[in-house]
Design a protein around this motif. Structure first.
Motif, PDB file in Angstrom:
ATOM      1  N   PHE A  98       4.546  -7.905   8.414  1.00  0.00           N
ATOM      2  CA  PHE A  98       3.346  -7.776   7.198  1.00  0.00           C
ATOM      3  C   PHE A  98       2.327  -7.837   7.567  1.00  0.00           C
ATOM      4  CE2 PHE A  98       1.223  -9.802   3.741  1.00  0.00           C
ATOM      5  CZ  PHE A  98       1.194  -8.856   2.766  1.00  0.00           C
ATOM      6  N   MET A  99       1.813  -8.611   8.606  1.00  0.00           N
ATOM      7  CA  MET A  99       0.628  -8.669   9.002  1.00  0.00           C
ATOM      8  C   MET A  99       0.113  -7.470   9.895  1.00  0.00           C
ATOM      9  SD  MET A  99      -0.756 -11.342   7.851  1.00  0.00           S
ATOM     10  CE  MET A  99      -2.257 -11.303   8.858  1.00  0.00           C
ATOM     11  N   THR A 100       1.223  -6.748  10.396  1.00  0.00           N
ATOM     12  CA  THR A 100       0.866  -5.680  11.210  1.00  0.00           C
ATOM     13  C   THR A 100       0.734  -4.334  10.242  1.00  0.00           C
ATOM     14  OG1 THR A 100       1.915  -6.502  13.181  1.00  0.00           O
ATOM     15  CG2 THR A 100       1.549  -4.025  12.975  1.00  0.00           C
ATOM     16  N   ARG A 101       1.788  -4.262   9.316  1.00  0.00           N
ATOM     17  CA  ARG A 101       1.808  -3.410   8.251  1.00  0.00           C
ATOM     18  C   ARG A 101       1.852  -3.863   6.796  1.00  0.00           C
ATOM     19  NH1 ARG A 101       5.414  -1.520  12.060  1.00  0.00           N
ATOM     20  NH2 ARG A 101       7.027  -2.510  10.643  1.00  0.00           N
ATOM     21  N   PRO A 102       0.643  -4.447   6.318  1.00  0.00           N
ATOM     22  CA  PRO A 102       0.632  -5.091   5.080  1.00  0.00           C
ATOM     23  C   PRO A 102       0.931  -4.036   3.961  1.00  0.00           C
ATOM     24  CG  PRO A 102      -1.752  -4.641   5.663  1.00  0.00           C
ATOM     25  CD  PRO A 102      -0.512  -4.363   6.723  1.00  0.00           C
ATOM     26  N   LYS A 103       1.741  -4.539   2.864  1.00  0.00           N
ATOM     27  CA  LYS A 103       2.115  -3.557   1.786  1.00  0.00           C
ATOM     28  C   LYS A 103       1.622  -4.368   0.447  1.00  0.00           C
ATOM     29  CE  LYS A 103       6.057  -3.497   3.587  1.00  0.00           C
ATOM     30  NZ  LYS A 103       7.127  -2.854   4.095  1.00  0.00           N
ATOM     31  N   TRP A 104       1.794  -3.894  -0.626  1.00  0.00           N
ATOM     32  CA  TRP A 104       1.376  -4.538  -1.893  1.00  0.00           C
ATOM     33  C   TRP A 104       2.568  -5.378  -2.341  1.00  0.00           C
ATOM     34  CZ3 TRP A 104      -3.344  -4.817  -3.820  1.00  0.00           C
ATOM     35  CH2 TRP A 104      -4.532  -4.120  -3.211  1.00  0.00           C
ATOM     36  N   LEU A 105       2.217  -6.592  -2.696  1.00  0.00           N
ATOM     37  CA  LEU A 105       3.336  -7.535  -3.533  1.00  0.00           C
ATOM     38  C   LEU A 105       2.804  -7.612  -4.591  1.00  0.00           C
ATOM     39  CD1 LEU A 105       3.729 -10.316  -0.475  1.00  0.00           C
ATOM     40  CD2 LEU A 105       4.903  -8.216  -1.074  1.00  0.00           C
ATOM     41  N   CYS A 106       3.650  -7.339  -5.783  1.00  0.00           N
ATOM     42  CA  CYS A 106       3.510  -7.041  -7.131  1.00  0.00           C
ATOM     43  C   CYS A 106       4.279  -7.809  -8.035  1.00  0.00           C
ATOM     44  CB  CYS A 106       3.507  -5.381  -7.444  1.00  0.00           C
ATOM     45  SG  CYS A 106       2.628  -4.326  -6.261  1.00  0.00           S
ATOM     46  N   GLY A 107       3.602  -8.922  -8.758  1.00  0.00           N
ATOM     47  CA  GLY A 107       4.282  -9.633  -9.450  1.00  0.00           C
ATOM     48  C   GLY A 107       3.411 -10.762  -9.919  1.00  0.00           C
ATOM     49  N   PHE A 108       4.211 -11.633 -10.874  1.00  0.00           N
ATOM     50  CA  PHE A 108       3.528 -13.079 -11.458  1.00  0.00           C
ATOM     51  C   PHE A 108       4.325 -14.005 -11.608  1.00  0.00           C
ATOM     52  CE2 PHE A 108       4.646 -11.369 -15.392  1.00  0.00           C
ATOM     53  CZ  PHE A 108       4.372 -12.320 -16.306  1.00  0.00           C
ATOM     54  N   LEU A 126      -1.053  -8.010  -5.780  1.00  0.00           N
ATOM     55  CA  LEU A 126      -1.348  -7.510  -7.113  1.00  0.00           C
ATOM     56  C   LEU A 126      -0.594  -8.629  -8.197  1.00  0.00           C
ATOM     57  CD1 LEU A 126      -2.860  -5.451  -8.645  1.00  0.00           C
ATOM     58  CD2 LEU A 126      -0.882  -4.272  -8.786  1.00  0.00           C
ATOM     59  N   HIS A 127      -1.194  -9.367  -9.054  1.00  0.00           N
ATOM     60  CA  HIS A 127      -0.664 -10.004 -10.026  1.00  0.00           C
ATOM     61  C   HIS A 127      -0.612  -9.186 -11.374  1.00  0.00           C
ATOM     62  CE1 HIS A 127      -0.991 -12.903 -13.575  1.00  0.00           C
ATOM     63  NE2 HIS A 127      -0.653 -13.709 -12.496  1.00  0.00           N
ATOM     64  N   CYS A 128       0.718  -8.823 -11.683  1.00  0.00           N
ATOM     65  CA  CYS A 128       1.058  -7.977 -12.610  1.00  0.00           C
ATOM     66  C   CYS A 128       2.105  -8.192 -13.395  1.00  0.00           C
ATOM     67  CB  CYS A 128       0.815  -6.580 -12.081  1.00  0.00           C
ATOM     68  SG  CYS A 128       2.220  -6.201 -10.881  1.00  0.00           S
ATOM     69  N   THR A 129       2.480  -7.404 -14.411  1.00  0.00           N
ATOM     70  CA  THR A 129       3.636  -7.383 -15.077  1.00  0.00           C
ATOM     71  C   THR A 129       4.850  -6.790 -14.025  1.00  0.00           C
ATOM     72  OG1 THR A 129       2.479  -6.753 -17.323  1.00  0.00           O
ATOM     73  CG2 THR A 129       4.937  -5.884 -16.979  1.00  0.00           C
ATOM     74  N   MET A 130       6.069  -7.635 -14.297  1.00  0.00           N
ATOM     75  CA  MET A 130       6.985  -7.156 -13.295  1.00  0.00           C
ATOM     76  C   MET A 130       7.772  -6.104 -13.870  1.00  0.00           C
ATOM     77  SD  MET A 130       7.664 -10.940 -11.432  1.00  0.00           S
ATOM     78  CE  MET A 130       7.346 -11.925 -13.043  1.00  0.00           C
ATOM     79  N   ALA A 131       9.067  -5.621 -13.319  1.00  0.00           N
ATOM     80  CA  ALA A 131       9.717  -4.485 -13.656  1.00  0.00           C
ATOM     81  C   ALA A 131      10.783  -4.669 -14.978  1.00  0.00           C
ATOM     82  CB  ALA A 131      10.878  -4.048 -12.296  1.00  0.00           C
ATOM     83  N   ALA A 132      11.035  -5.936 -15.086  1.00  0.00           N
ATOM     84  CA  ALA A 132      11.792  -6.139 -16.332  1.00  0.00           C
ATOM     85  C   ALA A 132      11.043  -6.176 -17.561  1.00  0.00           C
ATOM     86  CB  ALA A 132      12.514  -7.662 -16.208  1.00  0.00           C
ATOM     87  N   GLY A 133       9.628  -6.329 -17.469  1.00  0.00           N
ATOM     88  CA  GLY A 133       8.579  -6.087 -18.309  1.00  0.00           C
ATOM     89  C   GLY A 133       8.183  -4.897 -18.760  1.00  0.00           C
TER      90      GLY A 133
END
Length: 307
Positions: A98-108, A126-133
């Motif tokens: 992850f530190m070599t190739r960071p990607k967006w982690l999205c949820g709350f 990213l602090h955001c609505t999750m898939a079930a929402g």
């Protein structure tokens, strides 16, 4: 603090859960929406597996998340839902790739633990609505659209109406925060980020008011509230009380525990466990302004010029 690469059409988004299980029907809207935006969608192998309340055993959830975290083809991970379970596996995650190739982690919610870990590692999330929402409740469309905007790199500009408990002022710094219960749980652990110099945001759901007070006391006693640049308070939804009332509402409890400090404070931002839950880039440099007429948060690469 670096941000992962913003997404392009054709990029791949994975959906998984580090907490509770869900079912295919609950995620069908999210899958279609992400595809309509032009993204490829891959699903975790154990996404629908049920082990007690969890989406698979601790080992299965860990293995699945690690595989998605390490896969260079995946540019973002959208969590299916929260609940409980992330902190059971977080200490076993290997963040080297992850530190070599960071990607967006999205949820709350329960995913706050992972957002804090990313912050600690110097990577935005990213602090955001999750898939079930991804449903059709009033306000949800704006929440979902805000995810797309942030993943594509559009500048944030979020505002809230004036509130009688607000404290005016302006500040700048990296955005930190999420679910208050998780933040209190992380105090003193290897996942806890540094609060110093941050603009902190808080939200929570379904807590007794004395629980809320206890968590704020914990953050204050631990010194986590003293050196903030500002405080943004989102939704405190479905708060409960005892037969003998605690005597203060949720916002009043929070205001009391930051009353000793001089930084700006604003209540009522559209962030939390409601249909209107706009995406916030955790770790991004933001400008925070609170005036008698309202408050705003916006991207500001020159944020350090504020005092």
């Amino acid at each position: 603090m670096q941000h992962p690469p913003y997404l392009q059409p054709g990029d791949t988004i994975a959906i998984t859960s580090t907490a509770r299980w869900t079912n295919p029907e609950a995620l069908s809207r999210a899958i279609r929406q992400l595809q309509d935006w032009g993204f490829r969608v891959v699903l975790g192998a154990h996404l629908y597996r049920q082990h007690q309340q969890f989406a698979g055993s601790d080992g299965e959830r860990l293995q699945e998340f690690q595989r998605l975290l390490d896969d260079p083809a995946i540019k973002a991970i959208l969590f299916s839902r929260g609940g409980y379970g992330t902190t059971r596996i977080i200490d076993q995650i290997d963040w080297t790739s992850f530190m070599t190739r960071p990607k967006w982690l999205c949820g709350f919610s329960d995913v706050t633990a992972l957002l804090c870990q990313a912050y600690r590692l110097g990577v935005q999330s990213l602090h955001c609505t999750m898939a079930a929402g991804f449903d059709d409740k009033p306000g949800r469309a704006a929440s979902i659209e805000s995810i797309r905007q942030q993943l594509l790199g559009q500048p944030l500009h979020m505002s809230a109406a004036a509130h009688p408990l607000n404290r005016t002022g302006r500040a700048a710094g990296p955005l930190l925060g999420g679910n208050l219960s998780l933040l209190a749980t992380l105090v003193g652990t290897p996942t806890e980020p540094k609060y110093e110099g941050a603009i902190l945001f808080l939200e929570d759901l379904d807590e007794y008011r004395y629980h809320l007070d206890r968590m704020m006391v914990q953050l204050k006693r631990a010194g986590r509230l003293a050196q903030l640049k500002g405080l943004v308070v989102g939704q405190m939804s479905d708060m409960r009380d005892n037969p003998v009332p605690f005597g203060r509402e949720a916002y009043e409890i929070i205001q009391e525990h930051v009353s000793d400090y001089a930084y700006p404070v604003a209540f009522g931002f559209p962030v939390g466990h409601e249909a209107l839950n706009l995406a916030l880039p955790v770790g991004a440099p933001l400008a925070f302004e609170v005036f008698p007429t309202g408050a705003s948060l916006q991207h500001n690469p020159q944020a350090s010029t504020y005092v």
